[in-house]
Design an enzyme around this catalytic site. Structure first.
Site, PDB file in Angstrom:
ATOM      1  N   CYS A  69       0.809  -1.222   0.000  1.00 29.93           N
ATOM      2  CA  CYS A  69       0.000   0.000   0.000  1.00 29.93           C
ATOM      3  C   CYS A  69       0.839   1.267   0.000  1.00 29.93           C
ATOM      4  CB  CYS A  69      -0.951   0.010   1.193  1.00 29.93           C
ATOM      5  SG  CYS A  69      -0.179   0.396   2.783  1.00 29.93           S
ATOM      6  N   CYS A  94       7.686  -1.108   6.362  1.00 33.49           N
ATOM      7  CA  CYS A  94       7.052  -2.278   7.001  1.00 33.49           C
ATOM      8  C   CYS A  94       7.788  -3.562   6.676  1.00 33.49           C
ATOM      9  CB  CYS A  94       5.583  -2.382   6.574  1.00 33.49           C
ATOM     10  SG  CYS A  94       5.345  -2.855   4.850  1.00 33.49           S
ATOM     11  N   CYS A 168      -4.202   4.873  -2.623  1.00 37.86           N
ATOM     12  CA  CYS A 168      -5.039   5.803  -1.874  1.00 37.86           C
ATOM     13  C   CYS A 168      -6.475   5.368  -2.125  1.00 37.86           C
ATOM     14  CB  CYS A 168      -4.816   7.233  -2.379  1.00 37.86           C
ATOM     15  SG  CYS A 168      -6.023   8.399  -1.722  1.00 37.86           S
ATOM     16  N   CYS A 170      -9.131   7.238  -1.090  1.00 39.99           N
ATOM     17  CA  CYS A 170     -10.083   8.350  -0.990  1.00 39.99           C
ATOM     18  C   CYS A 170     -10.111   9.257  -2.211  1.00 39.99           C
ATOM     19  CB  CYS A 170      -9.729   9.234   0.193  1.00 39.99           C
ATOM     20  SG  CYS A 170      -9.688   8.427   1.776  1.00 39.99           S
ATOM     21  N   SER A 288      14.362  -8.345   1.546  1.00 41.71           N
ATOM     22  CA  SER A 288      13.405  -8.752   2.583  1.00 41.71           C
ATOM     23  C   SER A 288      11.958  -8.664   2.105  1.00 41.71           C
ATOM     24  CB  SER A 288      13.607  -7.889   3.855  1.00 41.71           C
ATOM     25  OG  SER A 288      12.911  -8.437   4.919  1.00 41.71           O
ATOM     26  N   PHE A 364       6.677  -5.023 -12.338  1.00 45.08           N
ATOM     27  CA  PHE A 364       7.053  -5.845 -11.178  1.00 45.08           C
ATOM     28  C   PHE A 364       6.872  -4.986  -9.934  1.00 45.08           C
ATOM     29  CE2 PHE A 364      10.058  -9.352  -9.820  1.00 45.08           C
ATOM     30  CZ  PHE A 364      10.051  -9.047  -8.479  1.00 45.08           C
ATOM     31  N   GLU A 823     -18.994   1.751  10.349  1.00 46.38           N
ATOM     32  CA  GLU A 823     -20.267   2.246  10.878  1.00 46.38           C
ATOM     33  C   GLU A 823     -20.753   1.357  12.021  1.00 46.38           C
ATOM     34  OE1 GLU A 823     -23.185   3.079   7.885  1.00 46.38           O
ATOM     35  OE2 GLU A 823     -24.807   3.250   9.332  1.00 46.38           O
ATOM     36  N   ARG A 901     -32.547  -0.576   0.427  1.00 45.45           N
ATOM     37  CA  ARG A 901     -32.078   0.506  -0.451  1.00 45.45           C
ATOM     38  C   ARG A 901     -31.886  -0.017  -1.875  1.00 45.45           C
ATOM     39  NH1 ARG A 901     -29.762   5.869  -0.336  1.00 45.45           N
ATOM     40  NH2 ARG A 901     -30.453   6.131   1.799  1.00 45.45           N
ATOM     41  N   ARG A 933     -20.287   2.645   1.304  1.00 49.38           N
ATOM     42  CA  ARG A 933     -20.631   3.776   0.426  1.00 49.38           C
ATOM     43  C   ARG A 933     -21.659   3.399  -0.660  1.00 49.38           C
ATOM     44  NH1 ARG A 933     -15.522   7.353  -1.538  1.00 49.38           N
ATOM     45  NH2 ARG A 933     -16.556   9.375  -1.595  1.00 49.38           N
ATOM     46  N   THR A1031     -32.582   5.367   6.027  1.00 48.39           N
ATOM     47  CA  THR A1031     -33.896   4.734   5.893  1.00 48.39           C
ATOM     48  C   THR A1031     -34.522   4.504   7.280  1.00 48.39           C
ATOM     49  OG1 THR A1031     -32.526   2.857   5.260  1.00 48.39           O
ATOM     50  CG2 THR A1031     -34.048   3.669   3.619  1.00 48.39           C
ATOM     51  N   GLU A1294     -21.836   9.406  -1.140  1.00 52.54           N
ATOM     52  CA  GLU A1294     -22.113   8.121  -1.787  1.00 52.54           C
ATOM     53  C   GLU A1294     -22.526   8.212  -3.256  1.00 52.54           C
ATOM     54  OE1 GLU A1294     -24.166   5.397   1.463  1.00 52.54           O
ATOM     55  OE2 GLU A1294     -24.860   7.468   1.569  1.00 52.54           O
TER      56      GLU A1294
HETATM   57  C1  LIG Z   1       4.174  -6.006  -2.548  1.00 49.64           C
HETATM   58  C2  LIG Z   1       5.002  -7.021  -3.277  1.00 49.64           C
HETATM   59  C3  LIG Z   1       4.872  -7.111  -4.639  1.00 49.64           C
HETATM   60  C4  LIG Z   1       5.609  -8.074  -5.331  1.00 49.64           C
HETATM   61  N1  LIG Z   1       5.454  -8.118  -6.679  1.00 49.64           N
HETATM   62  C5  LIG Z   1       6.141  -9.028  -7.378  1.00 49.64           C
HETATM   63  C6  LIG Z   1       5.990  -9.093  -8.787  1.00 49.64           C
HETATM   64  O1  LIG Z   1       5.261  -8.298  -9.395  1.00 49.64           O
HETATM   65  N2  LIG Z   1       6.670 -10.046  -9.442  1.00 49.64           N
HETATM   66  C7  LIG Z   1       7.490 -10.920  -8.790  1.00 49.64           C
HETATM   67  O2  LIG Z   1       8.079 -11.751  -9.432  1.00 49.64           O
HETATM   68  N3  LIG Z   1       7.671 -10.861  -7.465  1.00 49.64           N
HETATM   69  C8  LIG Z   1       7.018  -9.946  -6.745  1.00 49.64           C
HETATM   70  N4  LIG Z   1       7.177  -9.883  -5.386  1.00 49.64           N
HETATM   71  C9  LIG Z   1       8.063 -10.849  -4.702  1.00 49.64           C
HETATM   72  C10 LIG Z   1       9.444 -10.313  -4.299  1.00 49.64           C
HETATM   73  O3  LIG Z   1       9.469  -8.934  -4.251  1.00 49.64           O
HETATM   74  C11 LIG Z   1      10.482 -10.748  -5.256  1.00 49.64           C
HETATM   75  O4  LIG Z   1      10.543 -12.137  -5.251  1.00 49.64           O
HETATM   76  C12 LIG Z   1      11.874 -10.165  -4.961  1.00 49.64           C
HETATM   77  O5  LIG Z   1      12.670 -10.361  -6.082  1.00 49.64           O
HETATM   78  C13 LIG Z   1      12.515 -10.805  -3.748  1.00 49.64           C
HETATM   79  O6  LIG Z   1      13.778 -10.207  -3.550  1.00 49.64           O
HETATM   80  P1  LIG Z   1      14.338  -9.869  -2.113  1.00 49.64           P
HETATM   81  O7  LIG Z   1      15.746  -9.505  -2.265  1.00 49.64           O
HETATM   82  O8  LIG Z   1      13.500  -8.860  -1.463  1.00 49.64           O
HETATM   83  O9  LIG Z   1      14.152 -11.259  -1.403  1.00 49.64           O
HETATM   84  P2  LIG Z   1      14.264 -11.614   0.143  1.00 49.64           P
HETATM   85  O10 LIG Z   1      12.940 -11.515   0.768  1.00 49.64           O
HETATM   86  O11 LIG Z   1      15.365 -10.877   0.779  1.00 49.64           O
HETATM   87  O12 LIG Z   1      14.661 -13.140   0.007  1.00 49.64           O
HETATM   88  C14 LIG Z   1      13.855 -14.052  -0.667  1.00 49.64           C
HETATM   89  C15 LIG Z   1      14.547 -15.407  -0.705  1.00 49.64           C
HETATM   90  O13 LIG Z   1      15.734 -15.297  -1.444  1.00 49.64           O
HETATM   91  C16 LIG Z   1      16.844 -15.768  -0.684  1.00 49.64           C
HETATM   92  N5  LIG Z   1      18.014 -14.999  -1.117  1.00 49.64           N
HETATM   93  C17 LIG Z   1      18.172 -13.648  -1.176  1.00 49.64           C
HETATM   94  N6  LIG Z   1      19.381 -13.368  -1.682  1.00 49.64           N
HETATM   95  C18 LIG Z   1      20.001 -14.525  -1.924  1.00 49.64           C
HETATM   96  C19 LIG Z   1      21.263 -14.883  -2.445  1.00 49.64           C
HETATM   97  N7  LIG Z   1      22.159 -13.975  -2.827  1.00 49.64           N
HETATM   98  N8  LIG Z   1      21.546 -16.187  -2.553  1.00 49.64           N
HETATM   99  C20 LIG Z   1      20.663 -17.156  -2.188  1.00 49.64           C
HETATM  100  N9  LIG Z   1      19.470 -16.889  -1.698  1.00 49.64           N
HETATM  101  C21 LIG Z   1      19.135 -15.580  -1.571  1.00 49.64           C
HETATM  102  C22 LIG Z   1      16.408 -15.547   0.734  1.00 49.64           C
HETATM  103  O14 LIG Z   1      17.100 -16.398   1.612  1.00 49.64           O
HETATM  104  C23 LIG Z   1      14.943 -15.886   0.666  1.00 49.64           C
HETATM  105  O15 LIG Z   1      14.740 -17.251   0.725  1.00 49.64           O
HETATM  106  C24 LIG Z   1       6.483  -8.936  -4.656  1.00 49.64           C
HETATM  107  C25 LIG Z   1       6.614  -8.826  -3.279  1.00 49.64           C
HETATM  108  C26 LIG Z   1       5.885  -7.883  -2.586  1.00 49.64           C
HETATM  109  C27 LIG Z   1       6.049  -7.770  -1.117  1.00 49.64           C
HETATM  110  S1  FES Z   2      -6.338   6.817   1.631  1.00 52.98           S
HETATM  111 FE1  FES Z   2      -5.541   8.483   0.551  1.00 52.98          FE
HETATM  112  S2  FES Z   2      -6.465  10.170   1.488  1.00 52.98           S
HETATM  113 FE2  FES Z   2      -7.443   8.467   2.412  1.00 52.98          FE
HETATM  114  S1  FES Z   3       3.328  -1.103   2.227  1.00 57.84           S
HETATM  115 FE1  FES Z   3       1.497  -1.129   3.356  1.00 57.84          FE
HETATM  116  S2  FES Z   3       2.265  -0.742   5.332  1.00 57.84           S
HETATM  117 FE2  FES Z   3       4.037  -1.000   4.200  1.00 57.84          FE
END
Ligand SMILES: Cc1cc2nc3c(=O)[nH]c(=O)nc-3n(C[C@H](O)[C@H](O)[C@H](O)COP(=O)(O)OP(=O)(O)OC[C@H]3O[C@@H](n4cnc5c(N)ncnc54)[C@H](O)[C@@H]3O)c2cc1C
Ligand code: FES
Ligand code: FES
Length: 1363
Positions: A69, A94, A168, A170, A288, A364, A823, A901, A933, A1031, A1294
């Site tokens: 988000c 987060c 967002c 809103c 992460s 991505f 509500e 409604r 809404r 209502t 609404e």
């Molecule tokens: C909101 C959101 C949206 C996303 N959208 C997409 C998307 O559109 N398409 C998509 O494909 N993915 C998506 N993802 C998944 C994620 O973002 C991807 O898989 C990203 O590439 C993970 O990379 P990271 O470095 O953050 O992984 P991490 O969370 O840090 O690690 C993931 C895994 O990889 C391992 N790892 C990390 N580095 C290494 C290394 N050098 N050697 C061996 N293992 C390793 C870790 O131990 C773990 O098991 C999304 C995730 C979120 C939270």
């Molecule tokens: S969520 Fe964007 S202003 Fe309320």
């Molecule tokens: S992206 Fe929603 S709280 Fe972090």
């Protein structure tokens, strides 16, 4: 020095991890908003967000905890080891582990400005009405801030794409984009940037059609975006500097932690390999973005985590003649740049793999994820829907894996073994990816992705398809690799093998591959993930696109070439305009003026306080709910003892802790729900109890440890099942008018059909939160909660704690969005928390996680309308009969009023002489659906526009004509006998039709559709009338209390809550105008039951009418008392002079105002107390009205679509504040667009739980989903003779939501052209929402869809349930 870490298991005689890392540093050093921070005592389990909020920087918000988000966006400035330059990365706090900020500069929304000295980004968003509830705003500000810091001069394109990781709920995004575009480089003319006035300032919208910023040619000067921009000049040189101390920061290896968890931060590959060697199970953490989700939502715990993001060697790349080698942990943002460089380096043809990677990254996730996520993370996760993995496999990449003393090469085509299992040895790391360059000639690589939403969404199916051809175009090699088709990224073996050796540009080759793909992807109907037909069809459609894309390069003259299949839908820069002069005719000193939301600047700077921002109370406990995991079951045993044994856990509360067994029951109007489950659970997500602990993390761990034993019982989910099993709540209503049966017998045609729509998750950005603070005396308790309904909260808190209402003070500062979802449903959490506080006599807090909120709080009701229409040849409708069902879920909540409604809006805007409609509520085992809404109005009107569309098609008449023929005229009566006064729909219909050039557009659309085989355009023109009033008659009342202090300042309290809709701003304006003082002298602090009692919930779009009039009535009394002083001091006297004098004369300067809506009170059938009165009485005080027109473009090969243009005109009477009203219209429209297109709630059949419980699975519209051209205006130059509201304004919250359906009906229109193309003349029966899946499947007749069709086997059920 290193802390005393608990020993990790040893591996034989290898050196232990503790020994290995004993010389590591244990202190994190970073800068926070320009100030140096050193942390040597760190909780290893907290994220950056938890750290920031914990030290009081609560501007950064928690909206989802899953990176979806953007509410938690902060900027981390760092010297990027890949580029060697300083980069200001927007990051999801987060997900970010605290260890990742070492050696960097963390900048939060508080660090860049405050309401006294705002940053230009903050100020412009505030002034442009880009903040309503404000909960998303700090994150959006920080994304804009990152853009401004990274780009010398962002282009309008850069600006448009900068928010793909922010949501967002809103604003509808338009005002945010307008504010942000004032910084774009095309806008060198902006006053703020020293120019002569940018397009926005001069009346247009940035991103104007010619891209020069000079939109004056397009927009006239009287359509000004911002009347008085007063933008602060943006001067980069005043930005926070990159701390000099960080330029030469020496990254040292770090280790810290406690008994449960340890972090290691090596800074060389050698150190990392040593760690892996000593403890192979140590979890590597890159960005992460995957692992934090596992920790948070899948309860995974890693007791040894190794952060690899600061190992420079893993973030390098090199380009060799035959390949590029890219470090495993380069950030995806850097990988995009590396791909650009590769294109430069190798040239277009050879760089095709890099272009494919770049395209895969484009869609991505959002920017915040791409700034930290890595390819190694993507690879190691081995997700079957990974976007990058198909490219790596298809282009024959090789992984370079390293373990201590050993480097191995892993070919990508054998890397994925089974679901989330790879060939990477446990003690190895992914050091780099070797991407071979393509051949100069004869090689073709393309990627495809289809998701529910274009931006920031995981794929339904994606693919990277590549072939190598020889000089005769014979296929030498083929790699057709797909994601989303199997448990792993998979090569379509049959199809790829078939291709090899075939001459590519042949019909037989195409046919053969399509046949082979059908075998490769012979998905069963009940396939995990669902959508069997759609997924199979997508796999085929992608190849079809690819085939033609290659063909156009090698044999452009071939007959079989289908050029139309190649292009994908692309959006341009969006724009829009508003008529800012609409209120000139009636505006007064303050009323009618476009004032920004009064809290907007505080929201933009992070100062605005929400429930969970209230500082932690002394001795406070945190609560975590234990929820039922079964849809329907007996509760055999609930054992909280494992939780109570855990560190930090203080107590368990359940139904035994409420004041009495009866006090556990609640619900209005029917008391049929329990706060805590008793012996049976009726839905997955029903609260069973709550664990209280000293921290949120410990409370959550405790809740997970509670053991619940169930005996499962049969469950009902859908409306259809409930109807079949006659599972209804005890509520039945009808409206009868005329003689329907007679009309059916006499009319020319009788048609029947169904209208079916799904529900909608509120997805307010702030989840439900409550803090209960018990007082030492008399059982008093203060409850702060994010509720639209403080009075009902007060009443039920009193009930569960066993005291009278006068001991409970229920307070609300503001809500981060409500939309009806708070509500009644908010009361559940408030009462549970109050019960906990009452039992422990300690303050208790709980803010629900997003998944908990979705599981517990209910949604918009799904509806089914079974209709029968009698119509004459000329198109005049004679009769409507309909049975309407909504899905109430497990308890009744407000379902009765919602279905009622629906019945009252089932006429749309059409005069039907004979009507017979009835409504029932289905009792199912889903969440208890609630207000949202529109409250059944949009569902009723959806049924209306569905029967209008289908009847028109059956008559062979344009639906616009059918609408015109049947549209109400002024003075006519609705089916519930309400005369239509101030009726402006026909006028607005004409105006919108003409402003949109609807008839010309129809001709253009016809031409476009005739010329395009796969892409089709559609149009729709949709009217609305929305009845304003609760209502339930008794709710149409309000109170206000106004104090004038003797310094002249004015404090207002009223019964309404501020949830972004600008209610407090409007009320302050009403008071300022009435008391003749500047707006700045009027203040509203909060909503509280000890200032204004017995309030109605803030709902039904009536809050300005009700509370506004109550406040006005208080002002009338005060004015009367001040009259002598006004006469004495003259017209220019200030309130300070007046109040001062009055005070010393002992005049009461406080007044209580009250208002109740006159006249209304409708008598419903059946069985009213006086049967002769049935279907009489005024149902609504008035109707808010509107008309919208839209044009959409769909890709019938993929189901993709984009809204090209929407125009809306609303009659909101004499607007109190046009800026706020425009915000409501845009926001409601986009919410409505989501309801009817992307937003689909799904239940997992096997578990009976809701599946769509966060932004990852549930897709509200994002920035790039709004109409590419979005024009909004208010009806002007008319009189509202009969409107007797405050200022003669109409409620606006609404009514515009249904306008979002205009894209649904435009998509339906486009689908008719698709079917025509394939000679199918069946009527389109499109169920809402029109997701890409439904769009593709409703194409109905094309040969690819026929191939992709999957029939269920006998008894086979779909994976998901649509309730
Ligand atoms: C909101 C959101 C949206 C996303 N959208 C997409 C998307 O559109 N398409 C998509 O494909 N993915 C998506 N993802 C998944 C994620 O973002 C991807 O898989 C990203 O590439 C993970 O990379 P990271 O470095 O953050 O992984 P991490 O969370 O840090 O690690 C993931 C895994 O990889 C391992 N790892 C990390 N580095 C290494 C290394 N050098 N050697 C061996 N293992 C390793 C870790 O131990 C773990 O098991 C999304 C995730 C979120 C939270
Ligand atoms: S969520 Fe964007 S202003 Fe309320
Ligand atoms: S992206 Fe929603 S709280 Fe972090």
């Amino acid at each position: 020095m290193a802390p005393a870490l608990v020993e990790m298991p040893t591996n034989g005689d290898k050196v232990s991890l503790a020994e290995l890392t004993q010389d590591y540093d244990d202190t994190l050093r970073f800068y926070l908003n320009g100030t140096k921070v050193e942390l040597d005592s760190i909780d290893p389990e907290i994220t950056l967000l938890e750290y920031l909020r914990g030290i009081g920087l609560t501007g950064t918000k928690l909206g989802c905890a899953e990176g979806g988000c953007g509410a938690c966006t902060v900027v981390i400035s760092q010297l990027n080891p890949t580029t060697g330059k300083i980069y200001h990365a927007s990051v999801n706090a987060c997900l970010a582990p605290l260890v990742s900020v070492d050696g960097k500069h963390v900048i939060t929304v508080e660090g860049i400005g405050n309401s006294q000295r705002p940053h230009p980004a903050q100020q412009r968003i505030a002034l442009a009405s880009g903040s309503q509830c404000g909960f998303c705003t700090p994150g959006i500000v920080m994304s804009l801030y990152a853009l401004l810091r990274n780009y010398e001069e962002p282009s309008e394109h850069d600006v448009e794409e900068a928010f793909d990781g922010n949501l967002c709920r809103c604003t509808g995004y338009r005002p945010i984009l307008d504010a942000a575009q004032s910084f774009n480089k095309a806008c060198g003319k902006s006053l703020a940037n020293g120019g002569s006035g940018c397009c926005m300032e001069n009346g247009g919208s940035c991103g104007g059609s010619n891209g020069t910023g000079d939109a004056n040619a397009v927009y006239s000067a009287d359509e000004k975006k911002f009347k008085t921009p007063d933008f602060i000049h943006y001067d980069k040189s005043t930005e926070l500097i990159y701390p000099p101390g960080l330029h030469k920061y020496q990254f040292r290896p770090v280790a810290f932690g406690n008994k449960r968890k340890k972090w290691y931060r090596p800074v060389t590959v050698q150190q990392l390999l040593e760690i892996k060697n000593a403890f192979p199970q140590a979890k590597l953490i890159g960005g992460s973005t995957e692992t934090q989700i596992e920790i948070r939502f899948k309860a995974m715990s890693y007791n040894a985590s190794v952060y690899v993001g600061d190992i420079a060697e893993l973030r390098q790349y090199k380009m060799e003649p035959e390949y590029a080698e890219i470090g495993g942990n380069v950030a995806l943002t850097d990988l995009e740049k590396i791909c650009d460089e590769a294109v430069e380096h190798y040239g277009d043809a050879k760089a095709q793999p890099f272009k494919a990677i770049k395209k895969a990254i484009r869609y991505f996730a959002g920017r915040q994820i791409r700034n930290v996520g890595t390819p190694a993370g993507n690879l190691a996760t081995a997700s079957p829907i990974s976007d990058l993995n198909p490219v790596f496999v298809s282009t024959n990449c090789t992984l370079i894996a390293k373990s201590l003393g050993k480097t191995i090469e892993l070919p990508m085509n054998t890397f994925f073994k089974s679901y989330r299992v790879t060939s990477l040895p446990e003690n190895a790391i992914i050091a780099a990816i070797r991407v071979p360059v393509a051949a100069e000639k004869g090689e073709y690589v393309r990627t495809y992705k289809q998701a529910k939403r274009k931006d920031d969404d995981i794929a339904i199916v994606n693919a990277c398809l590549s072939v190598k051809l020889d000089d005769q175009n014979v296929v030498q090699a083929a790699n057709l690799v797909y994601g989303g088709m199997a448990p792993i990224t998979i090569l379509a073996k049959n199809a790829s093998n078939f291709l090899v050796g075939k001459s590519f540009p042949e019909q037989d080759t195409l046919e053969g591959v399509m046949n082979a793909l059908e075998q490769d992807f012979n998905l069963p109907f009940g396939v995990p993930g669902g959508m069997a037909t759609f997924r199979k069809t997508l796999a085929l459609s992608f190849f079809y696109k690819f085939f033609n894309d290659v063909l156009v390069n090698i044999a452009a003259g071939e007959k079989i070439l289908d050029r139309e299949a190649i292009p994908e839908l692309e959006r341009g820069i969006s724009k829009g305009k508003k008529d800012h002069d609409a209120s000139i005719g009636y505006s007064q000193k303050i009323l009618g003026k476009a004032n920004p939301h009064m809290a907007a600047l505080k929201q933009c700077t992070g100062e605005a306080q929400y429930t969970d921002d209230i500082p932690v109370q002394k001795n406070e406990l945190y609560g975590s709910l234990v929820l039922s995991t079964k849809a329907h079951a007996k509760l055999l045993k609930v054992d909280a003892s494992p939780a109570l044994d855990m560190p930090g856990v203080a107590a368990w509360i359940d139904r035994h802790d409420v004041a009495s067994p009866q006090a556990n029951w609640w619900g209005a109007p029917v008391c049929d729900e329990v706060f805590f489950a008793e012996d049976e659970v009726f839905t997955a997500g029903q609260p069973i109890g709550m664990v209280l602990a000293d921290t949120p993390q410990r409370a959550l761990a405790g809740a997970r440890a509670v053991r619940v034993t169930y005996e499962e019982l049969p469950a009902i989910f859908t409306i259809e099942e409930a109807v079949e099993k006659q599972s209804f709540f005890n509520h039945y209503r009808y409206i009868h008018k005329g003689d329907v049966e007679k009309a059916f017998a006499e009319c020319d045609h009788v048609f029947q059909g169904t209208a079916r729509m799904g529900g909608q998750e509120h997805f307010y950005l702030e989840t439900n939160a409550a803090i209960a603070i018990p007082k030492p005396e008399d059982g008093e308790l203060e409850i702060w909660s994010s509720t639209q309904n403080p009075t009902e909260t007060q009443a039920y808190v009193a009930q569960v704690t066993g005291v009278a209402n006068n001991k409970i003070v229920s307070k609300v500062k503001r809500l981060g969005g409500g939309f009806g979802g708070k509500e009644t449903r908010s009361i559940q959490l408030a009462c549970i928390v109050a019960t906990a506080a009452n039992k422990t006599r300690r303050p208790v807090r709980c803010m629900l996680n997003r998944d908990e909120d979705i599981m517990t709080s209910g949604q918009r009701h799904p509806f089914l309308g079974v209709w029968k229409i009698g119509v004459n040849k000329d198109g005049k409708i004679q009769a409507l009969k309909a049975s309407v069902f909504n899905n109430g879920g497990w308890s009744q909540d407000l379902s009765a009023a919602v279905v009622d409604r629906g019945l009252s809006h089932i006429d749309g805007v059409y005069n039907i002489p004979n009507v017979d409609v009835e409504g029932r509520i289905c009792k199912t085992n889903t969440v208890s659906n609630s207000a949202f809404r529109g409250f059944g109005g949009p569902q009723g009107m959806f049924i209306a526009e569905t029967y209008m569309s289908e009847v028109a098609d059956r008559l062979g008449m344009p639906v616009e004509k059918l609408r015109e023929i049947n549209m109400y005229k002024s003075g006519e009566e609705t089916h519930f006998h309400q005369e239509l006064e101030d009726w402006h729909v026909p006028l607005m219909w004409k105006q919108v039709k003409s402003e949109f050039n609807y008839d010309e557009k129809r001709a253009e659309v016809e031409k476009f559709n005739a010329e395009h085989k796969w892409q089709k355009k559609g149009l729709a023109l949709i009217p609305t009338k929305f009845g304003i009033s609760f209502t339930a008659l008794f709710l149409n009342q309000a109170g206000a209390l106004i104090h004038i202090y003797h310094d002249g300042s004015i404090l207002v309290a009223h019964g309404g809550t501020e949830m972004g809709q600008g209610l407090h701003t409007k009320i302050c304006m009403i008071v300022a105008e009435a008391l003749q003082v500047p707006l700045s002298e009027v203040h509203i602090s909060e909503t509280a039951t000890n200032t204004v009692a017995n309030t109605s919930s803030t709902a039904a779009s009536a809050s300005s009418d009700l509370n506004g009039y109550a406040a006005y009535n208080a002002c009338v009394q005060l004015n009367e008392r001040l009259k002598p002083y006004r006469e004495k001091f003259g017209p220019d006297a200030t309130m300070k002079q007046l109040a001062h004098a009055a005070y010393f004369d002992r005049v009461n300067l406080s007044a209580n105002g009250f208002y109740k809506t006159p006249e209304i009170g409708y008598i419903w059938g059946p069985n009213p107390p006086d049967p002769s009165k049935e279907n009489t009485g005024k149902m609504f005080f008035y109707f808010t009205q509107g008309v919208a027109a839209a044009e959409v473009l769909i890709d019938s090969l993929t189901g993709d679509w984009t809204p090209l243009r929407t125009d809306i005109k609303m009659d909101v009477g004499r607007s109190i504040n046009p800026a706020i009203d425009y915000g409501q219209i845009e926001g409601a429209y986009v919410q409505g667009q989501g309801l009817f297109t992307t937003e689909e709630s799904l239940w997992h059949r096997a578990s009976g739980q809701i599946f769509t419980r966060g932004p990852g699975a549930y897709k509200i519209p994002g920035f790039r989903d709004i109409p590419q051209e979005f024009n909004v205006s208010l009806l002007k130059d008319v009189e509202w003779k009969n409107l007797r509201t405050i200022q003669r304004s109409r409620g606006v919250g609404e009514p515009p939501l249904f306008m979002g359906s205009v894209v649904f009906f435009a998509i339906r229109d486009a689908l008719k052209y698709v079917r025509m193309q394939w000679g199918n003349d069946e009527i389109v029966c499109l169920r809402s929402p029109a997701t890409p899946e439904r769009i593709r499947i409703e194409c109905a007749a094309d040969p690819i869809l026929k191939r992709g069709h999957v029939e269920p086997k006998e008894g086979e059920k779909s994976f998901f349930i649509h309730i």
